[in-house]
Structure formats: C-alpha cells, structure tokens
Design a protein around this motif. Structure first.
Motif, PDB file in Angstrom:
ATOM      1  N   GLU A 214       0.827  -1.202   0.000  1.00  0.00           N
ATOM      2  CA  GLU A 214       0.000   0.000   0.000  1.00  0.00           C
ATOM      3  C   GLU A 214       0.860   1.252   0.000  1.00  0.00           C
ATOM      4  N   SER A 215       1.922   1.255   0.768  1.00  0.00           N
ATOM      5  CA  SER A 215       2.804   2.417   0.791  1.00  0.00           C
ATOM      6  C   SER A 215       3.383   2.690  -0.591  1.00  0.00           C
ATOM      7  N   LEU A 216       3.843   1.641  -1.250  1.00  0.00           N
ATOM      8  CA  LEU A 216       4.429   1.797  -2.583  1.00  0.00           C
ATOM      9  C   LEU A 216       3.383   2.223  -3.598  1.00  0.00           C
ATOM     10  N   ARG A 217       2.166   1.730  -3.434  1.00  0.00           N
ATOM     11  CA  ARG A 217       1.086   2.074  -4.360  1.00  0.00           C
ATOM     12  C   ARG A 217       0.622   3.513  -4.183  1.00  0.00           C
ATOM     13  N   VAL A 218       0.462   3.949  -2.938  1.00  0.00           N
ATOM     14  CA  VAL A 218      -0.122   5.254  -2.657  1.00  0.00           C
ATOM     15  C   VAL A 218       0.906   6.378  -2.719  1.00  0.00           C
ATOM     16  N   ASP A 219       2.113   6.111  -2.239  1.00  0.00           N
ATOM     17  CA  ASP A 219       3.104   7.190  -2.153  1.00  0.00           C
ATOM     18  C   ASP A 219       4.482   6.696  -2.597  1.00  0.00           C
ATOM     19  N   PRO A 220       4.627   6.312  -3.872  1.00  0.00           N
ATOM     20  CA  PRO A 220       5.922   5.786  -4.326  1.00  0.00           C
ATOM     21  C   PRO A 220       7.051   6.802  -4.225  1.00  0.00           C
ATOM     22  N   GLU A 221       6.717   8.093  -4.290  1.00  0.00           N
ATOM     23  CA  GLU A 221       7.751   9.124  -4.238  1.00  0.00           C
ATOM     24  C   GLU A 221       8.502   9.102  -2.912  1.00  0.00           C
ATOM     25  N   ASN A 222       7.775   8.792  -1.822  1.00  0.00           N
ATOM     26  CA  ASN A 222       8.393   8.831  -0.500  1.00  0.00           C
ATOM     27  C   ASN A 222       8.633   7.448   0.094  1.00  0.00           C
ATOM     28  N   TYR A 223       8.372   6.405  -0.676  1.00  0.00           N
ATOM     29  CA  TYR A 223       8.544   5.041  -0.182  1.00  0.00           C
ATOM     30  C   TYR A 223       9.979   4.822   0.293  1.00  0.00           C
ATOM     31  N   GLU A 224      10.103   4.332   1.523  1.00  0.00           N
ATOM     32  CA  GLU A 224      11.396   4.043   2.145  1.00  0.00           C
ATOM     33  C   GLU A 224      12.302   5.269   2.268  1.00  0.00           C
ATOM     34  N   ARG A 225      11.686   6.449   2.451  1.00  0.00           N
ATOM     35  CA  ARG A 225      12.520   7.629   2.672  1.00  0.00           C
ATOM     36  C   ARG A 225      13.235   7.520   4.007  1.00  0.00           C
ATOM     37  N   GLY A 226      14.313   8.259   4.150  1.00  0.00           N
ATOM     38  CA  GLY A 226      15.066   8.247   5.388  1.00  0.00           C
ATOM     39  C   GLY A 226      16.130   7.171   5.416  1.00  0.00           C
ATOM     40  N   ILE A 227      16.789   7.075   6.549  1.00  0.00           N
ATOM     41  CA  ILE A 227      17.868   6.116   6.735  1.00  0.00           C
ATOM     42  C   ILE A 227      17.608   5.260   7.965  1.00  0.00           C
ATOM     43  N   GLU A 228      18.353   4.173   8.086  1.00  0.00           N
ATOM     44  CA  GLU A 228      18.290   3.310   9.262  1.00  0.00           C
ATOM     45  C   GLU A 228      19.329   3.808  10.266  1.00  0.00           C
ATOM     46  N   LEU A 229      18.875   4.234  11.425  1.00  0.00           N
ATOM     47  CA  LEU A 229      19.776   4.770  12.434  1.00  0.00           C
ATOM     48  C   LEU A 229      20.308   3.660  13.338  1.00  0.00           C
ATOM     49  N   PRO A 230      21.534   3.795  13.813  1.00  0.00           N
ATOM     50  CA  PRO A 230      22.066   2.788  14.744  1.00  0.00           C
ATOM     51  C   PRO A 230      21.391   2.896  16.101  1.00  0.00           C
ATOM     52  N   PRO A 231      21.446   1.825  16.905  1.00  0.00           N
ATOM     53  CA  PRO A 231      20.855   1.885  18.254  1.00  0.00           C
ATOM     54  C   PRO A 231      21.517   2.967  19.096  1.00  0.00           C
ATOM     55  N   LYS A 232      20.734   3.554  19.973  1.00  0.00           N
ATOM     56  CA  LYS A 232      21.249   4.540  20.919  1.00  0.00           C
ATOM     57  C   LYS A 232      20.981   4.008  22.326  1.00  0.00           C
ATOM     58  N   ILE A 233      22.026   3.887  23.091  1.00  0.00           N
ATOM     59  CA  ILE A 233      21.919   3.331  24.438  1.00  0.00           C
ATOM     60  C   ILE A 233      22.264   4.413  25.456  1.00  0.00           C
ATOM     61  N   ILE A 234      21.508   4.450  26.550  1.00  0.00           N
ATOM     62  CA  ILE A 234      21.786   5.411  27.611  1.00  0.00           C
ATOM     63  C   ILE A 234      22.035   4.670  28.912  1.00  0.00           C
ATOM     64  N   ASP A 235      22.942   5.172  29.688  1.00  0.00           N
ATOM     65  CA  ASP A 235      23.222   4.640  31.018  1.00  0.00           C
ATOM     66  C   ASP A 235      21.975   4.818  31.888  1.00  0.00           C
ATOM     67  N   PRO A 236      21.487   3.742  32.534  1.00  0.00           N
ATOM     68  CA  PRO A 236      20.305   3.884  33.405  1.00  0.00           C
ATOM     69  C   PRO A 236      20.430   4.999  34.431  1.00  0.00           C
ATOM     70  N   GLU A 237      21.647   5.309  34.831  1.00  0.00           N
ATOM     71  CA  GLU A 237      21.844   6.372  35.812  1.00  0.00           C
ATOM     72  C   GLU A 237      21.313   7.705  35.303  1.00  0.00           C
ATOM     73  N   GLU A 238      21.316   7.888  33.981  1.00  0.00           N
ATOM     74  CA  GLU A 238      20.819   9.132  33.400  1.00  0.00           C
ATOM     75  C   GLU A 238      19.322   9.320  33.660  1.00  0.00           C
ATOM     76  N   LEU A 239      18.609   8.208  33.837  1.00  0.00           N
ATOM     77  CA  LEU A 239      17.165   8.276  34.065  1.00  0.00           C
ATOM     78  C   LEU A 239      16.756   7.950  35.498  1.00  0.00           C
ATOM     79  N   LEU A 240      17.571   7.146  36.173  1.00  0.00           N
ATOM     80  CA  LEU A 240      17.189   6.662  37.502  1.00  0.00           C
ATOM     81  C   LEU A 240      18.016   7.254  38.632  1.00  0.00           C
TER      82      LEU A 240
END
Length: 256
Positions: A214-240
């Motif tokens: 459906e994405s390819l059919r409806v909006d082929p111009e923007n299909y799969e736009r963007g990039i795959e970002l690497p994981p981002k990890i935070i030290d639990p101490e930053e939140l806890l």
C-alpha cells in the motif's frame, strides 16, 4: 515553568525500547523557528523549539487534501514513507512526519485508539524484560510521566478489540529519528506534533497502518525515505539516578 536543561532534555530518552525516545542534544538558543515548532509551554514544562535543520522538505507538519485510500475520521500511518495522516470529515488532512522503530514496522491493518494520555509513564513489557534483561531490567519498575518518560509529552494507545497491541504513537526528543527508521520504538513524533494531533482527535478513533504494498502504491515518491539509524543506548543512571530524579517533577495536568 520547568525548563529542559541539557541533562533533563537528555533524560527523556531510552534506546532499544518499544517506546524509544532520544539521544541527548543541546537545546538551541534561537528564535528563527518555523510556525508551530517554536518553544512551547506545556503542563508546567517549557519544551524547546525544533531547530529548522530537522524540518527540511517534507519533514514537517503540512495540511492539504488527502489522496490515500482510507476514510474520514481516521489516522492513516505509513511506516515506510514515515508519515501519519489525520483525515478529517471534509477530506482534508494534516500530515505529520514520524520516526519508525522495529515495533512500528511489525503491525499493519486496522486498530483503534482507545486511550490517550498527557505526559504518560512507561513500563517495559514482560517480553522486553525477558528478551533483553540487560537493557530493560533496571527499568522494570517503570518511569513516571514527566521529563524522564520515554513516551514524551503525549501517547496514543492502540487496541484490537479489547487487546492492547502495545503499539504506541508518542512524543520524542530524538529529533534525528523523525523521518528515519531505528532499531527500536513504535511511532515517534516531534513533541509539538503529537501535542497538536492529541488536541485534534477524540477516542475511540480508527487507525490504519499501511503495509509495504500500500505504501508503494499510494506514495511511491516517498517510499522508504530516510535512513536506518544505529541503536542509541543510555546509562540507566541518566534516568534513575538522584540527579535525574531531582531535575524531574510531575507534570501539571489540567485534564486526563
């Protein structure tokens, strides 16, 4: 107002989660924001504006006529083009850019928003605790709603029948993730955009999530736009840790 300091801005993050938010970032000092994306007071906090470099091209809120395949009074999500459409009764739509994580690409078809929450708290699911205990174990007790919650300023909860899908549309400070894909998370929006959307809809509300065809059919111009970002990890101490707790405070909510 409680401002987002460098640390508290970074506290609204949690990578590799079904509700992933943001990496730490400096808050810009500027007044050249695009309309709708400037600093925003909300629930006792002062949200920073979105720098224009994250709002280039189609990667910002736009209003126009809907040309998709869904009916009015529906949210139509395209996880491949990285857009969410709020389709109104008159055939117009507001299109929002989104960031999409692993969970955001694992569900297609119909669902219903049965709950919406301001500044929601977050608790990892049992599956998350079982499959990645080293990541989620420190957060097993959950995080309260506020600056530390990885669900950001608002969350919309999707159900199928009476069953919670654990699929969320929520705010984030991970500005880089909007318009891109990540290893974790559901559907993320700029906080300014999720607040705007939250104020426009009533629950229950129907949601449609496009599949690849459906994405390819409806909006082929923007299909799969963007990039795959690497994981981002935070030290639990930053939140806890004690400093994170001291900088956070409960939101001032005037309604549910």
């Amino acid at each position: 107002m409680t401002g987002l300091t460098r640390r508290s801005f970074g506290a609204m993050i949690l990578a590799s989660s079904a509700a992933a938010c943001a990496p730490r970032a400096d808050i810009p000092s500027r007044d050249d924001y695009l309309e709708g994306y400037g600093p925003l007071p909300d629930s006792g906090y002062s949200l920073p504006g979105i720098p224009t470099e994250y709002l280039q091209g189609v990667n910002r809120r736009m209003t126009g006529f809907y040309n998709g395949e869904q009916g009015p009074n529906t949210l139509d999500i395209d996880p491949f083009a990285k857009f969410l459409y709020h389709i109104r009764a008159d055939g117009t739509t507001t299109r929002y850019p989104v960031g999409v994580g692993r969970q955001g690409r694992s569900i297609t078809g119909s669902a219903t928003i049965r709950l919406k929450r301001k500044w929601p708290g977050w608790t990892p699911t049992q599956n998350m605790l079982r499959t990645e205990p080293e990541v989620y174990g420190p957060f097993a007790a959950g995080l309260p709603g506020g600056l530390r919650s990885p669900l950001g300023s608002r969350a919309l909860y999707l159900y199928r029948g009476s069953r919670d899908t654990f699929y969320r549309i929520h705010g984030t400070n991970d500005l880089e993730s909007i318009g891109n894909s990540g290893s974790a998370g559901c559907i993320r929006m700029f906080n300014q955009d999720i607040i705007h959307l939250y104020d426009q809809i009533e629950v229950p509300m129907q949601v449609h999530i496009r599949d690849r065809a459906e994405s390819l059919r409806v909006d082929p111009e923007n299909y799969e736009r963007g990039i795959e970002l690497p994981p981002k990890i935070i030290d639990p101490e930053e939140l806890l840790g004690p400093e994170a707790e001291a900088l956070d405070r409960p939101p001032v909510l005037d309604e549910a």
